[in-house]
Write a protein that holds these residues in place. Structure first.
Motif, mmCIF file in Angstrom:
data_model
loop_
_atom_site.group_PDB
_atom_site.id
_atom_site.type_symbol
_atom_site.label_atom_id
_atom_site.label_comp_id
_atom_site.label_asym_id
_atom_site.label_seq_id
_atom_site.Cartn_x
_atom_site.Cartn_y
_atom_site.Cartn_z
ATOM 1 N N SER A 118 -38.161 50.997 22.970
ATOM 2 C CA SER A 118 -39.056 51.111 21.816
ATOM 3 C C SER A 118 -40.464 50.644 22.173
ATOM 4 O O SER A 118 -40.650 49.720 22.967
ATOM 5 C CB SER A 118 -38.513 50.275 20.656
ATOM 6 O OG SER A 118 -39.442 50.205 19.598
ATOM 7 N N LYS A 155 -27.286 47.522 15.740
ATOM 8 C CA LYS A 155 -27.563 48.786 16.436
ATOM 9 C C LYS A 155 -27.074 50.005 15.655
ATOM 10 O O LYS A 155 -26.997 51.105 16.196
ATOM 11 C CB LYS A 155 -26.925 48.769 17.831
ATOM 12 C CG LYS A 155 -25.421 48.781 17.874
ATOM 13 C CD LYS A 155 -24.916 48.599 19.310
ATOM 14 C CE LYS A 155 -23.429 48.864 19.434
ATOM 15 N NZ LYS A 155 -23.088 50.292 19.299
ATOM 16 N N GLU A 177 -30.673 50.012 23.725
ATOM 17 C CA GLU A 177 -31.219 50.846 22.652
ATOM 18 C C GLU A 177 -32.606 50.373 22.223
ATOM 19 O O GLU A 177 -33.454 51.185 21.865
ATOM 20 C CB GLU A 177 -30.263 50.845 21.459
ATOM 21 C CG GLU A 177 -28.980 51.637 21.698
ATOM 22 C CD GLU A 177 -28.172 51.819 20.431
ATOM 23 O OE1 GLU A 177 -28.767 51.747 19.336
ATOM 24 O OE2 GLU A 177 -26.956 52.028 20.531
ATOM 25 N N CYS A 178 -32.829 49.060 22.235
ATOM 26 C CA CYS A 178 -34.100 48.524 21.752
ATOM 27 C C CYS A 178 -35.162 48.449 22.842
ATOM 28 O O CYS A 178 -36.362 48.387 22.535
ATOM 29 C CB CYS A 178 -33.893 47.122 21.168
ATOM 30 S SG CYS A 178 -32.856 47.071 19.690
ATOM 31 N N SER A 179 -34.741 48.436 24.113
ATOM 32 C CA SER A 179 -35.700 48.221 25.202
ATOM 33 C C SER A 179 -36.681 49.383 25.361
ATOM 34 O O SER A 179 -37.786 49.194 25.876
ATOM 35 C CB SER A 179 -34.954 47.998 26.523
ATOM 36 O OG SER A 179 -34.152 49.125 26.842
ATOM 37 N N LEU A 198 -40.665 44.522 17.496
ATOM 38 C CA LEU A 198 -39.298 44.675 17.982
ATOM 39 C C LEU A 198 -39.183 44.198 19.433
ATOM 40 O O LEU A 198 -38.223 43.505 19.791
ATOM 41 C CB LEU A 198 -38.862 46.131 17.865
ATOM 42 C CG LEU A 198 -37.423 46.458 18.302
ATOM 43 C CD1 LEU A 198 -36.412 45.691 17.469
ATOM 44 C CD2 LEU A 198 -37.164 47.958 18.207
ATOM 45 N N GLN A 199 -40.159 44.534 20.264
ATOM 46 C CA GLN A 199 -40.139 44.098 21.654
ATOM 47 C C GLN A 199 -40.230 42.577 21.772
ATOM 48 O O GLN A 199 -39.542 41.956 22.590
ATOM 49 C CB GLN A 199 -41.299 44.748 22.427
ATOM 50 C CG GLN A 199 -41.095 46.208 22.751
ATOM 51 C CD GLN A 199 -39.931 46.416 23.706
ATOM 52 O OE1 GLN A 199 -39.800 45.725 24.707
ATOM 53 N NE2 GLN A 199 -39.060 47.360 23.376
ATOM 54 N N TYR A 214 -32.565 47.480 13.518
ATOM 55 C CA TYR A 214 -32.799 46.833 14.817
ATOM 56 C C TYR A 214 -33.500 45.483 14.661
ATOM 57 O O TYR A 214 -33.021 44.459 15.144
ATOM 58 C CB TYR A 214 -33.664 47.723 15.718
ATOM 59 C CG TYR A 214 -32.992 48.971 16.240
ATOM 60 C CD1 TYR A 214 -31.616 49.162 16.116
ATOM 61 C CD2 TYR A 214 -33.726 49.971 16.876
ATOM 62 C CE1 TYR A 214 -31.007 50.309 16.591
ATOM 63 C CE2 TYR A 214 -33.125 51.116 17.365
ATOM 64 C CZ TYR A 214 -31.758 51.287 17.214
ATOM 65 O OH TYR A 214 -31.155 52.421 17.693
ATOM 66 N N PRO A 216 -31.950 52.720 13.261
ATOM 67 C CA PRO A 216 -33.237 52.151 13.691
ATOM 68 C C PRO A 216 -33.794 51.091 12.735
ATOM 69 O O PRO A 216 -34.410 50.125 13.191
ATOM 70 C CB PRO A 216 -34.149 53.383 13.755
ATOM 71 C CG PRO A 216 -33.219 54.508 14.087
ATOM 72 C CD PRO A 216 -31.942 54.191 13.352
ATOM 73 N N LEU A 234 -36.878 41.156 20.756
ATOM 74 C CA LEU A 234 -35.887 41.427 21.800
ATOM 75 C C LEU A 234 -36.052 40.457 22.964
ATOM 76 O O LEU A 234 -35.056 39.922 23.488
ATOM 77 C CB LEU A 234 -36.022 42.869 22.282
ATOM 78 C CG LEU A 234 -35.067 43.300 23.403
ATOM 79 C CD1 LEU A 234 -33.615 43.209 22.942
ATOM 80 C CD2 LEU A 234 -35.385 44.723 23.862
#
Length: 345
Positions: A302, A237, A298-300, A307-308, A243, A240, A311
């Motif tokens: 995006s 984190k 932080e990633c949710s 990335l999703q 991530y 960016p 995650l």
């Protein structure tokens, strides 16, 4: 090949016939001082390695040859399963000599400098030629292999007394760069092998097993396993561009979700090992719940689909470990939903 033909190759390279031979001379330059490739010449090879230490960004052919020879002498072939045999001991002796001569920090600096060089090119949109990328990998692959085996060897020897995490930043950064730099199909297998070796090197930090007296909440928080995960979560984190790579490394480290796909049913011993492994991961991750929550939050938000997807995979793996980790992930996701619902209202 160098063991048998080093002298002849060196003699041919010194004959001024054409430019190809001149180029060959650069590659075999270390053989002028180390004409015989054997473990008896380790000190001379280490001297050659240190001589090239400051020029790694130039990708000198002589450094590639030196690193390859040291890798050949200190790391056994992957198909060699001869633990505790005389063949295994000779590799261990060479590895100990490299470590005692302070070569471990040199190999780490190679990985760090090459990562920084690739990162700058990637950020500027500069593509590497196939020859340049081949040279990068020719230094990175054997250097990483030596680092990975050194880490596993030292941790195996010192067990819970080992607390050195200095190698992790270089490994994390190298993985991130190789996840991000545009790579041609020609080098895809080499890149995949390096990423696998990085994960294997990080997994070595989960080797030391705490005794029953030290398996307290405080002991778990101060264990090498938890310290490694702390550094990984903080790195993931940090910015960016870290991530995705951070989540990929986390996913590769975590056990696969149940049910496991196997050719044959697991016996009772194997089942208990699977459950125990998950409980250990959950116990070491429990002190890091705040870091995990921060990373997910932080990633949710995006909209980046890869990335999703990663995650979701990591959350699935974490929730599958044990009831405490499942509760932690559920609470984190509910907090995100409630927080965003209030904003919408």
């Amino acid at each position: 090949m160098l063991e048998k033909f080093a002298t002849r190759i060196l003699a041919v390279s010194e004959q001024d016939f054409n430019s190809r031979l001149t180029e060959l001379e650069e590659w075999v330059a270390p053989l002028k001082k180390v004409p015989c490739v054997s473990r008896d010449k380790m000190s001379d090879l280490i001297g050659q390695l240190k001589m090239y230490a400051e020029d790694v960004h130039k990708l000198p052919p002589g450094l590639i040859t030196t690193v390859r020879i040291l890798h050949y002498l200190s790391v056994p072939p992957e198909k060699l399963y001869t633990q505790d045999s005389q063949s295994e001991l000779k590799y261990m002796h060479a590895l100990v000599e490299l470590y005692s001569e302070e070569c471990f920090p040199i190999f780490l600096s190679f990985l760090q400098k090459l990562s920084e060089s690739l990162l700058r090119r990637w950020q500027k949109g500069i593509r590497l030629s196939n020859d340049q990328m081949s040279r990068y990998l020719a230094i990175t692959q054997p250097s990483l292999s030596i680092v990975k085996r050194s880490i596993a060897f030292v941790i195996e020897g010192r067990e819970t007394e080992f607390k050195d995490l200095t190698a992790l930043p270089a490994l994390f950064e190298l993985h991130t760069v190789l996840c991000s730099v545009p790579i041609s199909v020609m080098h895809s297998q080499g890149i995949a092998k390096i990423q696998k070796d990085i994960v294997d090197a990080i997994l070595a930090y989960t080797q030391p097993a705490l005794n029953q007296a030290a398996a307290t909440e405080e002991g778990l928080a101060q264990s090498l396993w938890t310290m490694m995960l702390t550094d990984l979560l903080k790195y993931a984190k940090k910015l960016p561009y870290t991530y995705l790579s951070g989540l990929i490394m986390m996913s590769e480290l975590l056990p696969l979700p149940l049910p496991l796909q196997t050719k044959e049913p697991l016996d009772s011993t194997e089942k208990s090992e699977v459950v125990m492994t998950r409980k250990l991961w959950s116990a070491h991750l429990h002190p890091l719940s705040s870091l995990i929550n921060d990373l997910i939050k932080e990633c949710s938000g995006s909209s980046c689909q890869p990335l999703q997807q990663m995650l979701c995979r990591v959350c699935w793996q974490l929730a599958d470990l044990a009831s405490p980790s499942a509760t932690m992930i559920t609470r984190c996701l509910l907090d995100i939903i409630i927080e965003n619902s209030r904003i919408l209202w």
